[in-house]
Design a protein around this motif. Sequence first.
Motif, short mmCIF file in Angstrom:
data_model
loop_
_atom_site.label_atom_id
_atom_site.label_comp_id
_atom_site.label_asym_id
_atom_site.label_seq_id
_atom_site.Cartn_x
_atom_site.Cartn_y
_atom_site.Cartn_z
N ASP A 166 0.82 -1.21 0.00
CA ASP A 166 0.00 0.00 0.00
C ASP A 166 0.85 1.27 0.00
N LYS A 167 2.07 1.16 0.55
CA LYS A 167 2.92 2.35 0.65
C LYS A 167 3.45 2.80 -0.71
N VAL A 168 3.53 1.85 -1.65
CA VAL A 168 4.15 2.21 -2.93
C VAL A 168 3.21 2.10 -4.12
N PHE A 169 2.17 1.25 -4.00
CA PHE A 169 1.33 1.02 -5.18
C PHE A 169 -0.14 0.84 -4.83
N GLY A 170 -0.40 0.16 -3.75
CA GLY A 170 -1.78 -0.19 -3.37
C GLY A 170 -2.00 -1.68 -3.54
N CYS A 171 -2.27 -2.37 -2.44
CA CYS A 171 -2.38 -3.84 -2.47
C CYS A 171 -3.47 -4.31 -3.43
N TYR A 172 -4.64 -3.69 -3.36
CA TYR A 172 -5.75 -4.16 -4.19
C TYR A 172 -5.47 -3.90 -5.66
N LYS A 173 -4.98 -2.70 -5.98
CA LYS A 173 -4.69 -2.38 -7.37
C LYS A 173 -3.61 -3.30 -7.93
N TRP A 174 -2.58 -3.56 -7.13
CA TRP A 174 -1.48 -4.43 -7.58
C TRP A 174 -1.98 -5.85 -7.82
N THR A 175 -2.78 -6.39 -6.88
CA THR A 175 -3.28 -7.75 -7.01
C THR A 175 -4.23 -7.89 -8.19
N ASN A 176 -5.07 -6.88 -8.39
CA ASN A 176 -5.99 -6.90 -9.52
C ASN A 176 -5.24 -6.91 -10.85
N GLU A 177 -4.16 -6.13 -10.94
CA GLU A 177 -3.37 -6.13 -12.17
C GLU A 177 -2.65 -7.46 -12.38
N LEU A 178 -2.22 -8.09 -11.28
CA LEU A 178 -1.59 -9.40 -11.39
C LEU A 178 -2.58 -10.43 -11.92
N ALA A 179 -3.81 -10.40 -11.42
CA ALA A 179 -4.84 -11.32 -11.89
C ALA A 179 -5.10 -11.12 -13.38
N GLN A 180 -5.15 -9.87 -13.81
CA GLN A 180 -5.35 -9.58 -15.23
C GLN A 180 -4.18 -10.09 -16.08
N THR A 181 -2.97 -9.98 -15.53
CA THR A 181 -1.79 -10.48 -16.24
C THR A 181 -1.84 -11.99 -16.42
N VAL A 182 -2.25 -12.70 -15.36
CA VAL A 182 -2.37 -14.16 -15.42
C VAL A 182 -3.34 -14.56 -16.53
N THR A 183 -4.50 -13.92 -16.55
CA THR A 183 -5.51 -14.25 -17.57
C THR A 183 -5.04 -13.88 -18.97
N ILE A 219 -9.04 -16.22 -13.16
CA ILE A 219 -8.56 -16.38 -11.79
C ILE A 219 -9.29 -15.40 -10.88
N SER A 220 -9.63 -15.87 -9.69
CA SER A 220 -10.29 -15.04 -8.68
C SER A 220 -9.32 -14.78 -7.54
N PHE A 221 -9.58 -13.69 -6.80
CA PHE A 221 -8.76 -13.44 -5.62
C PHE A 221 -9.56 -12.69 -4.58
N ALA A 222 -9.09 -12.76 -3.35
CA ALA A 222 -9.63 -11.94 -2.27
C ALA A 222 -8.45 -11.44 -1.46
N LEU A 223 -8.49 -10.17 -1.13
CA LEU A 223 -7.45 -9.52 -0.36
C LEU A 223 -7.97 -9.29 1.05
N SER A 224 -7.25 -9.80 2.06
CA SER A 224 -7.69 -9.59 3.43
C SER A 224 -6.52 -9.70 4.39
N VAL A 225 -6.83 -9.80 5.67
CA VAL A 225 -5.80 -9.70 6.71
C VAL A 225 -5.09 -11.02 6.99
N ASN A 226 -5.67 -12.14 6.57
CA ASN A 226 -5.01 -13.42 6.81
C ASN A 226 -5.47 -14.46 5.79
N LYS A 227 -4.88 -15.65 5.86
CA LYS A 227 -5.12 -16.68 4.86
C LYS A 227 -6.55 -17.22 4.89
N THR A 228 -7.11 -17.39 6.10
CA THR A 228 -8.46 -17.95 6.21
C THR A 228 -9.50 -17.04 5.56
#
Length: 376
Positions: A105-122, A129-138
Amino acid sequence: MDLDTFFVSCAQLQNSKLLGIPLIVGGGDRGVVASCSYEARAFGVRSAMPIKMALRLCPQARIVRGDMEYFSRMSNTVTEIIEERAPVVEKASIDEFYLDVSGMDKVFGCYKWTNELAQTVTKETGLPISFALSVNKTVAKIGTGEGKPRGNLNIPELDVRPFLNPLSVQKIPMVGEVTFRDLSRMGLRTIQTVAETSPEVMQQLLGKNGLEIWRKANGIDNNPVEPYKERKSISTEDTFSEDTIDIAWLKARLSGMVEKLAFQLRDEGWLTSTVSVKVRYANFDTEPKQRKITYTSCDHTLTRHILDLFDILYQRRMRVRMVGVKFSGLVRGTYQIDMFEDTQEMMSLYQAMDKIKRRFGQDAIARGAWNKLKNK
């Protein structure tokens, strides 16, 4: 991050005519469903369901056999894309990944970065590919399941309990059908009801598992994302106290070794694509033989290949002092991935035997030939 209907998506990449139809990846009239499309799920078809039952629910479904080698290559491609970009990656299975992106979040933004990674995979693989961003693995895992298909949920800390509360307790990882029935009989059907139950009561009801389920229901999970490290192989060998030329005894010994290694594969979540046998003769000459096979962790399939290799290898008719078995070319995958060739009866047998071994030890139950050998 979780690849949506991974086997189905791979099959559709190979054959575009499979898009948009009820599709089942599995095999044989007596086999089971390894994966199914959302069009098939609309009729009630689910993974691990017998093929016959799936066809009764959805007679128009198209059935294709899975290509595990292709699936593995696609999984490795996705893994490489993610590992090139993410700071810490844990590959949980052939189609599921945990990423620790703390500090992004300090340099790019966790959600924006992860969303772009998912788009790159596809974009680079063609796989959704689906993802969820949260505080822990569960919470992230539950969120990924809730967001499918092609979901991208963001669940910050303050939203964890409101997100979890209305969901079925069966959404908690580690809550299977038996545990769900036990909790339902006690009126604990939603995550909120479990979270509001005292941890002491949950521990009395289900032991240590009850306490862990209570923690997960409250969004508590301190397990770290562990960097992905791939095991290369597993093996075992046995040097005999006396050299032998008893072929039946040697084959029974090899069968017992295969059974133990196959259980280890399933228990640790591996599939093997290469099997090998090693024979050391009385004069210390050592000869190996290996073979590429379709990915599996099934005793009967592995035993057939190992004994066949032994027959090819053992031509010198000398006494033997040592035999060894090795499984290599491993990929992550649950035992359900091996459902393309197996019957429901065989699957039930393996599950029952594995359950006994986990509870009472590996030597608690074995196949007839190996039991006979041990008692010889």
